[in-house]
Design a protein around this motif. Structure first.
Motif: not given
Length: 375
Positions: A157-186
């Motif tokens: 995920v690109e957050i402002d000027e840096i790229r962050a990492f959302l591991p699969k284990k930290n993703r809600i089960k059954g959730e999937s993302f595509k390029v361009g989706n806006v994602v909010g996370a801790i």
């Protein structure tokens, strides 16, 4: 170096850095270049003349008393008082003599070295500033656009000027993302090293995400009138939140749920329709445990160390357990107690069955028992 201060101010402005920090980086880069290009054993110093906006490189030599062992072990950086007085009568032991060195006739290789060193130090300044910025946001919600999803399901995920990492284990089960989706996370963790730069790990499974979403959605929580005391989640399925109010005029549960559940439903939708139970917190352990097992109606609770022994009518037991044991698991996670259910039975109320659930157990062999009951 002419007008070096103008160059420093320009770099600071373009990169969003403090002028003093850039000036320090320039000084360090020049000293390293001098050591590589002139003599690595010499002690150097750099000064910036703010009035003339120029920079000067000096060699530092320490004045020592006669017979000082440093005169023989490190003659490049030390001079005897006798020899020093021949140049300046007023010099004393411990003084530091400074000789200006020319920077105008630097070789091409020295110029290249200086450029690389300056680029390296400026980049480190930028990374350090970003690290401090994101370190202060740990535990807070950040959002950005998905730029890549790898074959293992990890999301970048690109957050402002840096790229962050959302591991699969930290993703809600059954959730999937595509390029361009806006994602909010801790923002769960941030680190920095010289090889990989800044590393940011995100999470959508932590209870902290639920807390922060409630804080954004419920004004009473944001203002401090309602406090989130405890929170437990089984991501994407169900959660329990224990809340309290600082004013008797404010209904903590009602304020959090909102009219017709509009507030709590908005939060649940963000968490892939997670079902969220709000209960009123109590500092009395027995009452807190009883409320945590809602919607079941409890007859009595006895606390025995880290165990809570709960007695309840037989018809309430399926509700206390919940589908696949989810309700009792969350209650145990929320309260921190190992919960044992005892069913009331017979004229004298003699226990006829019991079920135990500990906070640490992710799975318990209760599904077969729970399937006997329907909520």
């Amino acid at each position: 170096m002419e007008k070096i201060l103008d160059i420093i101010e320009l770099i600071a402005y373009e990169k969003g850095l403090k002028i003093d920090s850039v000036a320090g980086a320039v000084k360090e880069a020049i000293i390293i270049t001098a050591k590589k290009s002139l003599d690595e054993h010499i002690a150097y110093d750099v000064e910036i003349d703010k009035k003339n906006k120029t920079l000067k490189l000096y060699q530092k030599i320490l004045v020592c008393p006669p017979g000082d062992e440093r005169l023989s072990s490190d003659p490049d950086n030390h001079i005897s008082i006798t020899e020093a007085k021949e140049m300046d009568e007023e010099v004393e032991v411990g003084d530091e003599l400074r000789y200006e060195l020319s920077l105008e006739n630097m070789s091409r290789s020295a110029v290249n070295t200086l450029y690389k060193e300056l680029e390296f130090h400026i980049q480190r300044l930028i990374e350090t500033q970003l690290f401090e910025k994101y370190k202060s946001q740990v535990g807070k919600i950040v959002s950005g656009s998905v730029v890549r999803v790898d074959d293992e399901g990890n999301t970048f995920v690109e957050i402002d000027e840096i790229r962050a990492f959302l591991p699969k284990k930290n993703r809600i089960k059954g959730e999937s993302f595509k390029v361009g989706n806006v994602v909010g996370a801790i923002l769960k963790h941030v680190s920095i090293d010289r090889k990989n730069g800044i590393q940011i790990e995100l999470s959508r499974t932590t209870p902290k995400l639920l807390e922060e979403l409630l804080r954004l959605e419920v004004p009473e929580i944001k203002d401090g009138d309602v406090t989130i005391e405890k929170c437990a989640r089984i991501p994407g399925e169900r959660a329990k939140v224990a809340i309290s109010s600082s004013s008797p005029k404010i209904d903590a549960v009602g304020a959090t749920v909102g009219v017709k559940g509009v507030r709590i439903n908005a939060v649940g939708k963000e968490l892939k329709n997670e079902n969220i139970d709000c209960i009123e917190y109590s500092p009395i352990p027995e009452m807190f445990v009883a409320r945590s097992l809602s919607p079941a109606l409890i007859s009595s609770v006895k606390i025995d160390g880290t165990k809570a022994i709960v007695t309840l009518p037989s018809e309430q037991k399926p509700k206390a357990i919940g589908k696949n044991g989810i309700n009792i698991r969350l209650a145990s996670m929320l309260t921190g107690y190992e919960i044992e259910l005892i069913e009331q039975g017979g004229v004298l109320g003699i226990p006829t069955a019991s079920l135990t659930q500990t906070p640490k157990e992710e799975k318990k062999d209760i599904s077969s028992l729970a399937s006997l009951f329907k909520e």
